[in-house]
Design a protein around this motif. Structure first.
Motif, PDB file in Angstrom:
ATOM      1  N   ILE A 213       0.767  -1.245   0.000  1.00 37.93           N
ATOM      2  CA  ILE A 213       0.000   0.000   0.000  1.00 37.93           C
ATOM      3  C   ILE A 213       0.799   1.296   0.000  1.00 37.93           C
ATOM      4  O   ILE A 213       0.213   2.356  -0.177  1.00 37.93           O
ATOM      5  N   ALA A 214       2.112   1.222   0.162  1.00 37.91           N
ATOM      6  CA  ALA A 214       2.848   2.475   0.323  1.00 37.91           C
ATOM      7  C   ALA A 214       2.910   3.265  -0.981  1.00 37.91           C
ATOM      8  O   ALA A 214       3.159   2.703  -2.041  1.00 37.91           O
ATOM      9  N   ASP A 215       2.641   4.580  -0.902  1.00 43.34           N
ATOM     10  CA  ASP A 215       2.929   5.466  -2.022  1.00 43.34           C
ATOM     11  C   ASP A 215       4.253   6.166  -1.782  1.00 43.34           C
ATOM     12  O   ASP A 215       5.012   6.429  -2.688  1.00 43.34           O
ATOM     13  N   ARG A 216       4.489   6.466  -0.515  1.00 49.32           N
ATOM     14  CA  ARG A 216       5.728   7.136  -0.160  1.00 49.32           C
ATOM     15  C   ARG A 216       6.176   6.591   1.191  1.00 49.32           C
ATOM     16  O   ARG A 216       5.333   6.177   2.002  1.00 49.32           O
ATOM     17  N   ILE A 217       7.471   6.558   1.391  1.00 53.68           N
ATOM     18  CA  ILE A 217       8.000   5.971   2.621  1.00 53.68           C
ATOM     19  C   ILE A 217       8.972   6.939   3.271  1.00 53.68           C
ATOM     20  O   ILE A 217       9.839   7.505   2.597  1.00 53.68           O
ATOM     21  N   THR A 218       8.797   7.153   4.549  1.00 51.56           N
ATOM     22  CA  THR A 218       9.767   7.916   5.314  1.00 51.56           C
ATOM     23  C   THR A 218      10.313   7.011   6.396  1.00 51.56           C
ATOM     24  O   THR A 218       9.557   6.275   7.029  1.00 51.56           O
ATOM     25  N   VAL A 219      11.622   7.031   6.567  1.00 57.99           N
ATOM     26  CA  VAL A 219      12.243   6.146   7.547  1.00 57.99           C
ATOM     27  C   VAL A 219      12.884   6.968   8.657  1.00 57.99           C
ATOM     28  O   VAL A 219      13.582   7.947   8.394  1.00 57.99           O
ATOM     29  N   LEU A 220      12.610   6.576   9.875  1.00 55.46           N
ATOM     30  CA  LEU A 220      13.256   7.181  11.036  1.00 55.46           C
ATOM     31  C   LEU A 220      14.215   6.178  11.649  1.00 55.46           C
ATOM     32  O   LEU A 220      13.950   4.975  11.650  1.00 55.46           O
ATOM     33  N   ARG A 221      15.326   6.666  12.146  1.00 53.18           N
ATOM     34  CA  ARG A 221      16.201   5.803  12.932  1.00 53.18           C
ATOM     35  C   ARG A 221      16.752   6.626  14.103  1.00 53.18           C
ATOM     36  O   ARG A 221      17.306   7.692  13.899  1.00 53.18           O
ATOM     37  N   ASP A 222      16.606   6.125  15.284  1.00 51.34           N
ATOM     38  CA  ASP A 222      17.059   6.812  16.495  1.00 51.34           C
ATOM     39  C   ASP A 222      16.612   8.266  16.524  1.00 51.34           C
ATOM     40  O   ASP A 222      17.377   9.166  16.883  1.00 51.34           O
ATOM     41  N   GLY A 223      15.398   8.514  16.117  1.00 49.65           N
ATOM     42  CA  GLY A 223      14.845   9.857  16.223  1.00 49.65           C
ATOM     43  C   GLY A 223      15.241  10.803  15.117  1.00 49.65           C
ATOM     44  O   GLY A 223      14.880  11.969  15.133  1.00 49.65           O
ATOM     45  N   VAL A 224      16.006  10.311  14.124  1.00 48.82           N
ATOM     46  CA  VAL A 224      16.433  11.159  13.023  1.00 48.82           C
ATOM     47  C   VAL A 224      15.816  10.638  11.734  1.00 48.82           C
ATOM     48  O   VAL A 224      15.679   9.428  11.557  1.00 48.82           O
ATOM     49  N   ARG A 225      15.432  11.560  10.827  1.00 50.99           N
ATOM     50  CA  ARG A 225      14.884  11.109   9.564  1.00 50.99           C
ATOM     51  C   ARG A 225      16.017  10.647   8.659  1.00 50.99           C
ATOM     52  O   ARG A 225      16.895  11.430   8.293  1.00 50.99           O
ATOM     53  N   VAL A 226      16.002   9.362   8.293  1.00 53.26           N
ATOM     54  CA  VAL A 226      17.036   8.826   7.423  1.00 53.26           C
ATOM     55  C   VAL A 226      16.788   9.279   5.995  1.00 53.26           C
ATOM     56  O   VAL A 226      17.703   9.623   5.262  1.00 53.26           O
ATOM     57  N   GLY A 227      15.513   9.258   5.596  1.00 52.00           N
ATOM     58  CA  GLY A 227      15.204   9.678   4.243  1.00 52.00           C
ATOM     59  C   GLY A 227      13.744   9.471   3.948  1.00 52.00           C
ATOM     60  O   GLY A 227      12.990   8.952   4.760  1.00 52.00           O
TER      61      GLY A 227
END
Ligand SMILES: Nc1ncnc2c1ncn2[C@@H]1O[C@H](COP(=O)(O)OP(=O)(O)OP(=O)(O)O)[C@@H](O)[C@H]1O
Ligand SMILES: [Mg+2]
Lengths: 530, 337
Positions: A213-227
């Protein structure tokens, strides 16, 4: 970078969000946007800050740095009600229904239909029924929510969020207790909402859901946005690397060890959750589990799988019938205490209600089931407890500043790890696992699969319930399938396929193995049994 | 650098003060400040004032020890005031009329208290009657027992002769021993008894397996049960301890009054609950501790003393106390972020 052609403003724009809990910073300068008509998946490991971010959006956490815009206007919701007024509704990870209140009262909580101050029960119930029907659910809406199974409660929670008719819907792991058909229905609904121009934020740890279902993906790691990237441009290997920070193969590495002696034997086992005179939720089960073996229990809602484990564990007191043998000896387990003494552990499927004491520390929870052994003579040995917790928690990959932290302050997945740790603590010989990987990130999931291999190699026998079909099939050496409290099929590893397990779960495939696909109508009717 | 150290110090202070102990401590400091401001022409600075404040708070404090245990386990014990009265009349009867030695009278009194606690514990934990109702019933029952044992009259050192006249007997040594001050007349014995009760309850709560179990039960009873915690037994034990502490308080009460009054201890359970809550132990169960209760006992004890040395009339004193309790509990509330 919105991939839609819409030149409108995003529905939600969060910029430079930073959130601290006391001295700990859990979000650092995070940017996040939701556009109309997209499903925006928010991914990341346990404790990455996903829930925290959407709690800010949903008006739960009001104290943060950075800015939040809704419909292009600066906003700062100070309560969930204010967020709802802005058009944002949230399905929280830890369900927030009021147990003793009826289904319809829960759904209209905070937006009660009234006339002259009096509640209009009739219309509320009617609308509730309509909403639930959209989700393919037919329930007695006057019954208190606490009487329903976990999965049903999750559906009710979803219905509650949908009842607000808002344009941003946030779902924090909405399917953690749902089965395949229920997930399908939810996804259909999400499709419709997208078509109506809603923006959807979807948090999950399940890769196949992201792919669907994803149209767009945002990834967080340790409280920081990876991308952040359009789903099409982010292959899953890359996505995993963003989340975990390393490569991870997606295979389940099950190594079946040599099976040992019979550990558990059930003969004509029945469970009566309301006591001997009530209704049986599990009937006439015959089952044998050998040491080193993982037996999966498949079944849809209302199949009685969870009750089988609870009954076996003594949670229903005298409410069981039939013969139980542990390691060849007949036993009569009437209380969890006796089960634990006999080396049986049960990980329940609802960590908040039945698994953990949220007000106690990590150590206290991790040692609760093994307290007798850790406090010889009755007096506690804090040092011993510390060491013992460390031993079981570290392999689960729970990273935390201190073991004295209250469990209630941990992220959902990390809470699950503490619940698992509690049972490893007693060095069980028979592990009853009900949704063990619920809410756990993929890195840790693999750790747990590895651990399950290790446990079985040590001779532990495992009875496993999971609503994730791939997990069930990959981990189980044998699968039994329940339908309305009775075994409808039993498969070995080679013969278990998703289709066969599903049709057995719906009662169409019998032990004889007459296989046929259910008609859509049957499919619907059968999955509604709550 | 200096600045950084100060900031860190500030952070530390902020963290300590934001905990329940810190907030309870602030309340106590505020009350002490009130004492300094309204010091009744220096009366607040006299040792005797503090000695009396401690002595007067001790009986309530002993009740609060048991109350804390029950409340942390998610219950409440309304019976302690009545149990205190029952034990007080029993103790007076045993010591004055029957001439029992302390070595017999004390265990007998504690046994009475423990049995009463056990009975309400059994009703609440095993029969699953709501603690409020179970202990309310015990409260009424024990009051009746107290009146039955004493024949409805105070049991004093005035003993009736066979011919109907009265003679006065000596105050029994047990009462003398408790109603005394030691260490150069500075420390009342009842305060020491309170300290001992506090220590016992603290040890049980902080160091014994049972303490951990009772926290778990108060926090999430179902999870505790499914983790193998003997829920019924642990809860029952909390009520037994509360009953025993009420027994201790009853002995102290009788010793201080030199008599057993069947009407003693009315409303004490509510003061004990107020002290526990003032400390920051949650009425919802699962959170709190003996240290907090000590702070709560001192806060309410001193508050009462300060009002009395300033000769605030009782009507005003009660109204003020009520107001201040609410104010203090409001500052106690766990802040959500
Ligand atoms: N009330 C709180 N007090 C202190 N720390 C908290 C609190 N709530 C969350 N945290 C911390 O914030 C971090 C992020 O938690 P959050 O719940 O946002 O994680 P998550 O990404 O949703 O993880 P999961 O996938 O396990 O649900 C965690 O380390 C958690 O311990
Ligand atoms: Mg979360």
């Amino acid at each position: 970078m919105p991939d839609s052609a819409s030149t409108l403003a995003p529905l939600v724009r969060m910029t430079g969000v930073t959130k601290r809990f006391g001295p700990v910073t859990v979000l650092r300068q995070v940017d996040f946007e939701v556009w109309p008509g997209e499903v925006h998946v928010l991914a990341g490991e346990n404790g990455a800050g996903k829930s925290t971010l959407i709690k800010i959006l949903g008006g739960v956490h009001t104290d943060f740095e950075g800015s939040l815009e809704v419909h292009g206007r600066p906003a700062r919701p100070r309560s969930p009600t204010e967020a709802a007024a802005l058009g944002v509704s949230v399905i929280h990870q830890e369900l927030s229904l009021v147990g003793p209140m009826s289904v319809s009262d829960n759904i209209f909580l905070g937006q009660t239909l009234t006339r002259g101050g009096w509640v209009r029960d009739g219309p509320q119930r009617q609308q509730t029924r309509r909403l639930l029907a959209e989700l393919g659910l037919e329930l007695d809406v006057r019954r208190p929510v606490e009487e329903f199974a976990m999965a049903t409660r999750q559906m009710i929670e979803i219905a509650k969020a949908l009842s607000r008719r808002t344009d941003v819907i946030v779902m924090d792991e909405p399917t953690s207790a749902l089965n395949g058909p229920e997930v399908d229905r939810l996804f259909n609904l999400i499709g419709q909402l997208k078509g109506q121009g809603c923006g959807i934020v979807y948090i999950t740890h399940k890769m196949e859901e992201i792919e669907r279902i994803a149209d767009r993906i945002t990834v967080l790691r340790d409280g920081v946005r990876v991308g952040s990237a359009p789903a099409g441009q982010l292959p899953s290997a890359e996505l995993i690397r963003w989340m975990v920070g390393r490569e991870l193969n997606e295979q389940f590495p099950r190594h079946t060890p040599r099976l040992g002696a019979e550990r558990l034997r059930l003969e004509n086992f029945s469970v009566y959750p309301e006591g001997g005179s009530g209704r049986a939720s599990v009937q006439g089960i015959n089952l044998s589990v050998r040491s080193g073996e993982i037996v999966g229990v498949g079944g849809l809602q209302g199949s009685g799988a969870s009750d089988l484990l609870l009954g076996l564990f003594g949670a229903y007191g005298d409410g069981t019938r039939g013969r139980v043998q542990l390691e060849g000896r007949p036993v009569r387990i009437r209380a969890p205490r006796q089960a634990i003494a006999a080396g049986v552990a049960l990980l329940t499927n609802d960590r908040k209600a039945t698994g953990l004491v949220l007000s106690l520390s990590i150590v206290a929870n991790a040692t609760l089931a093994g307290l007798n052994r850790l406090s010889p003579g009755g007096w506690r040995r804090p040092r011993l407890e510390e060491v013992a917790s460390e031993r079981v928690i570290r392999p689960l990959g729970l990273r935390t500043a201190s073991f004295d932290l209250e469990v209630g302050a941990l992220s959902g997945g990390n809470q699950q790890k503490v619940a698992i740790a509690k049972w490893l603590q007693i060095e069980p010989r028979l592990l009853l696992l009900d949704e063990p990987t619920r809410g756990i990130d993929i890195g840790a999931k693999h750790e747990i699969y590895h651990l399950m291999n290790q446990w079985t190699a040590q001779g532990i026998a495992i009875l496993l319930i999971t609503s994730e079909m791939p997990e069930l099939l990959a981990l189980s050496d044998r699968v039994i399938v329940l339908h309305r409290g009775r075994v409808t099929a039993e498969f070995d590893r080679a013969s278990a396929t998703p289709e066969r397990v599903l049709s057995a779960a719906m009662g169409t495939e019998r032990l004889s193995g007459n296989q046929r696909d259910p008609t859509p109508a049957e499919f619907d009717r059968r999955t509604q049994a709550g | 650098m200096d600045n950084g150290a100060m900031r860190r110090g500030g952070e530390w202070l902020k963290q300590v003060l934001s905990g329940p102990a810190g907030r309870a401590f602030i309340a106590l400091v505020l009350v002490a400040l009130v004492g300094v401001i309204f010091n009744a022409e220096g009366a607040f600075y006299k040792i005797a004032t503090h000695r009396d404040a401690l002595r007067q708070a001790s009986v309530y404090g002993i009740l609060a020890c048991g109350m804390t245990l029950v409340i942390i386990g998610g219950g409440i014990d309304l019976a302690v005031g009545s149990i205190l009265a029952l034990v007080a009349v029993s103790c007076a009867t045993l010591a004055i009329h029957w001439n029992w030695s302390s070595w017999l009278a004390i265990p007998a009194c504690l046994l009475i208290g423990g049995c009463c606690g056990g009975l309400s514990g059994f009703t609440a934990a095993r029969l699953r009657v709501q603690p409020f109702i179970a202990t309310l019933a015990m409260m009424v029952f024990a009051r009746g027992m107290a009146k039955y044992v004493s024949g409805g009259m105070k049991v004093s050192t005035a003993v009736q002769n066979p011919d109907g006249t009265y003679r006065y007997v000596d105050v029994p040594p047990l009462f003398e021993a408790i109603d005394r001050r030691i260490l150069g007349d500075t420390v009342p014995v009842v305060t020491l008894i309170f300290a001992a009760c506090l220590a016992v309850a603290w040890a049980a709560l902080a160091w014994h397996r049972w303490g951990r179990q009772i926290y778990a039960i108060g926090g999430n009873e179902e999870a505790a049960r499914l983790s193998g915690v003997p829920v019924v037994f642990a809860k029952l034990w909390a009520y037994v301890m509360s009953g025993v502490f009420a027994g201790v308080a009853g002995i102290c009460q009788a010793a201080q009054e030199h008599q057993g009054d069947p009407e003693a201890g009315v409303g004490y359970e509510l003061i004990a609950i107020a002290m526990v809550v003032m400390g920051g132990t949650s009425l919802m169960g699962g959170r709190g501790g003996m240290g907090l209760t000590l702070l709560g006992v001192l806060t309410i004890g001193y508050l009462d003393k300060i009002l009395s040395i300033n000769a605030v009339p009782e009507a005003g004193r009660l109204m003020l106390t009520g107001t201040i309790i609410v104010a203090a509990v409001l500052t106690q509330r766990r802040r959500r972020s």
